[in-house]
Design a protein around this motif. Structure first.
Motif, PDB file in Angstrom:
ATOM      1  N   LEU A 107       0.814  -1.212   0.000  1.00 28.27           N
ATOM      2  CA  LEU A 107       0.000   0.000   0.000  1.00 28.27           C
ATOM      3  C   LEU A 107       0.849   1.264   0.000  1.00 28.27           C
ATOM      4  O   LEU A 107       0.354   2.343  -0.319  1.00 28.27           O
ATOM      5  CB  LEU A 107      -0.940   0.017   1.209  1.00 28.27           C
ATOM      6  N   ALA A 108       2.110   1.145   0.348  1.00 27.86           N
ATOM      7  CA  ALA A 108       2.998   2.308   0.327  1.00 27.86           C
ATOM      8  C   ALA A 108       3.523   2.597  -1.076  1.00 27.86           C
ATOM      9  O   ALA A 108       4.161   3.629  -1.298  1.00 27.86           O
ATOM     10  CB  ALA A 108       4.173   2.086   1.285  1.00 27.86           C
ATOM     11  N   LEU A 109       3.237   1.713  -2.032  1.00 23.93           N
ATOM     12  CA  LEU A 109       3.747   1.873  -3.393  1.00 23.93           C
ATOM     13  C   LEU A 109       2.858   2.804  -4.212  1.00 23.93           C
ATOM     14  O   LEU A 109       1.659   2.938  -3.931  1.00 23.93           O
ATOM     15  CB  LEU A 109       3.807   0.510  -4.082  1.00 23.93           C
ATOM     16  N   PRO A 110       3.422   3.446  -5.240  1.00 21.64           N
ATOM     17  CA  PRO A 110       2.571   4.144  -6.214  1.00 21.64           C
ATOM     18  C   PRO A 110       1.588   3.160  -6.839  1.00 21.64           C
ATOM     19  O   PRO A 110       1.843   1.953  -6.894  1.00 21.64           O
ATOM     20  CB  PRO A 110       3.573   4.675  -7.252  1.00 21.64           C
ATOM     21  N   LEU A 111       0.485   3.680  -7.340  1.00 20.97           N
ATOM     22  CA  LEU A 111      -0.592   2.816  -7.813  1.00 20.97           C
ATOM     23  C   LEU A 111      -0.151   1.781  -8.850  1.00 20.97           C
ATOM     24  O   LEU A 111      -0.512   0.599  -8.718  1.00 20.97           O
ATOM     25  CB  LEU A 111      -1.745   3.659  -8.371  1.00 20.97           C
ATOM     26  N   PRO A 112       0.620   2.131  -9.892  1.00 21.15           N
ATOM     27  CA  PRO A 112       1.001   1.089 -10.864  1.00 21.15           C
ATOM     28  C   PRO A 112       1.776  -0.061 -10.228  1.00 21.15           C
ATOM     29  O   PRO A 112       1.526  -1.236 -10.534  1.00 21.15           O
ATOM     30  CB  PRO A 112       1.872   1.852 -11.876  1.00 21.15           C
ATOM     31  N   GLU A 113       2.720   0.267  -9.348  1.00 17.58           N
ATOM     32  CA  GLU A 113       3.501  -0.780  -8.683  1.00 17.58           C
ATOM     33  C   GLU A 113       2.639  -1.573  -7.701  1.00 17.58           C
ATOM     34  O   GLU A 113       2.817  -2.780  -7.536  1.00 17.58           O
ATOM     35  CB  GLU A 113       4.706  -0.181  -7.972  1.00 17.58           C
ATOM     36  N   MET A 114       1.700  -0.901  -7.062  1.00 13.61           N
ATOM     37  CA  MET A 114       0.803  -1.602  -6.151  1.00 13.61           C
ATOM     38  C   MET A 114      -0.056  -2.610  -6.900  1.00 13.61           C
ATOM     39  O   MET A 114      -0.277  -3.739  -6.429  1.00 13.61           O
ATOM     40  CB  MET A 114      -0.085  -0.603  -5.412  1.00 13.61           C
ATOM     41  N   LEU A 115      -0.532  -2.227  -8.087  1.00 12.01           N
ATOM     42  CA  LEU A 115      -1.325  -3.168  -8.873  1.00 12.01           C
ATOM     43  C   LEU A 115      -0.515  -4.407  -9.233  1.00 12.01           C
ATOM     44  O   LEU A 115      -1.024  -5.535  -9.174  1.00 12.01           O
ATOM     45  CB  LEU A 115      -1.846  -2.481 -10.143  1.00 12.01           C
ATOM     46  N   ASP A 116       0.753  -4.213  -9.602  1.00 16.82           N
ATOM     47  CA  ASP A 116       1.617  -5.367  -9.867  1.00 16.82           C
ATOM     48  C   ASP A 116       1.703  -6.268  -8.640  1.00 16.82           C
ATOM     49  O   ASP A 116       1.574  -7.495  -8.730  1.00 16.82           O
ATOM     50  CB  ASP A 116       3.032  -4.912 -10.240  1.00 16.82           C
ATOM     51  N   ALA A 117       1.942  -5.659  -7.480  1.00 18.50           N
ATOM     52  CA  ALA A 117       2.168  -6.421  -6.252  1.00 18.50           C
ATOM     53  C   ALA A 117       0.909  -7.153  -5.788  1.00 18.50           C
ATOM     54  O   ALA A 117       0.997  -8.225  -5.180  1.00 18.50           O
ATOM     55  CB  ALA A 117       2.664  -5.487  -5.144  1.00 18.50           C
ATOM     56  N   VAL A 118      -0.270  -6.586  -6.071  1.00 16.50           N
ATOM     57  CA  VAL A 118      -1.519  -7.206  -5.632  1.00 16.50           C
ATOM     58  C   VAL A 118      -2.042  -8.197  -6.658  1.00 16.50           C
ATOM     59  O   VAL A 118      -2.457  -9.315  -6.320  1.00 16.50           O
ATOM     60  CB  VAL A 118      -2.583  -6.123  -5.337  1.00 16.50           C
ATOM     61  N   VAL A 119      -2.019  -7.804  -7.925  1.00 15.07           N
ATOM     62  CA  VAL A 119      -2.624  -8.632  -8.959  1.00 15.07           C
ATOM     63  C   VAL A 119      -1.785  -9.872  -9.265  1.00 15.07           C
ATOM     64  O   VAL A 119      -2.333 -10.969  -9.461  1.00 15.07           O
ATOM     65  CB  VAL A 119      -2.844  -7.787 -10.238  1.00 15.07           C
ATOM     66  N   ASP A 120      -0.465  -9.733  -9.297  1.00 19.85           N
ATOM     67  CA  ASP A 120       0.390 -10.853  -9.716  1.00 19.85           C
ATOM     68  C   ASP A 120       0.207 -12.110  -8.865  1.00 19.85           C
ATOM     69  O   ASP A 120       0.061 -13.217  -9.426  1.00 19.85           O
ATOM     70  CB  ASP A 120       1.853 -10.425  -9.727  1.00 19.85           C
ATOM     71  N   PRO A 121       0.223 -12.035  -7.507  1.00 16.53           N
ATOM     72  CA  PRO A 121       0.049 -13.274  -6.726  1.00 16.53           C
ATOM     73  C   PRO A 121      -1.309 -13.925  -6.934  1.00 16.53           C
ATOM     74  O   PRO A 121      -1.411 -15.155  -6.938  1.00 16.53           O
ATOM     75  CB  PRO A 121       0.217 -12.809  -5.272  1.00 16.53           C
ATOM     76  N   LEU A 122      -2.357 -13.107  -7.130  1.00 20.41           N
ATOM     77  CA  LEU A 122      -3.689 -13.665  -7.321  1.00 20.41           C
ATOM     78  C   LEU A 122      -3.801 -14.353  -8.676  1.00 20.41           C
ATOM     79  O   LEU A 122      -4.402 -15.429  -8.793  1.00 20.41           O
ATOM     80  CB  LEU A 122      -4.735 -12.565  -7.179  1.00 20.41           C
TER      81      LEU A 122
END
Length: 233
Positions: free
Chosen positions: A88-103
């Motif tokens: 959640l501390a990441l900018p939005l594009p990087e946050m999407l990578d971090a959240v979407v990729d594992p799922l």
């Protein structure tokens, strides 16, 4: 008088057989769906006799409950890796990578998850646990929206979270349908771009960024930058 514990070697052999049967069930559920699957089909896929299968599971429902429970546990592990304070501390594009990729990684590795959870006659216990997981994930998405856009009302957060979650689930179906390799990678990128373009107005300039996507088919090794396409004042 309590029963003596089974020898460890015998227990390990039984665990391997259970794992073999569950993997076979996962494959058959993916191919035929839960309703059309039979215990005989699972036994054939596992290369065992129906009698051997019945030594471990009394019926198809018991197999589905055991498989579904394990998959739901693994799915919770996957979203635990995704929704973290660090992400959640990441900018939005990087946050999407971090959240979407594992799922996405979980669902690609376990296609039986959707095949089993979306069956029309899956055991009620699995359906209930899946519904609870769905509610938990949606709540986490609402928290993410609130983190990036704290001025939104609870109703607005709920609507946006619901739309983003629905977009992810729809895109996930396309990801799983795409052949592994460049085509699937490109589909994942399109899904992330869709989410970024939808969510970027909420957070202003911090949403600006680019994702790397495959170029046209004439040059499959190249990449081209793609920006969010939305700029807020």
């Amino acid at each position: 008088m309590s029963e003596e514990p089974k020898p460890r070697r015998r227990q390990a052999r039984g665990e391997r057989r259970i794992a073999q049967l569950l993997q076979a069930a996962a494959d058959v559920f993916c191919a035929n769906g839960y309703t059309a699957t039979s215990t005989n089909a699972i036994a054939r896929e596992a290369h065992v006799s129906p009698g051997t299968l019945y030594q471990y599971f009394p019926n198809k429902e018991a197999i589905a409950i055991e498989l579904g429970g394990r998959l739901l546990h693994d799915m919770r592990e996957a979203h635990g890796q995704a929704f973290t304070a660090e992400n959640l501390a990441l900018p939005l594009p990087e946050m999407l990578d971090a959240v979407v990729d594992p799922l996405i990684e979980f669902n690609c590795a376990n296609p039986a998850f959707l095949a089993l959870m979306h069956g029309s006659e899956v055991p009620g216990r699995i359906a209930e646990e899946h519904d609870e997981l769905h509610r938990t994930l949606l709540a986490r998405v609402r928290e993410v929206i609130g983190h990036y856009a704290p001025a939104l009302s609870a109703a607005e957060r709920g609507r946006i979270a619901g739309m983003a979650f629905a977009a992810f689930k729809g895109g996930l179906d396309l990801v799983l349908a795409a052949p592994e390799g460049p085509e699937r990678d490109a589909t994942v990128t399109e899904l992330k771009t869709l989410l970024l373009r939808y969510l970027s107005p909420l957070v202003g300039e911090s949403a600006e960024g680019s994702v790397r996507v495959p170029a046209d088919a004439a040059d499959p090794g190249a990449t081209r930058p793609r920006t969010s396409g939305i700029h807020t004042p």
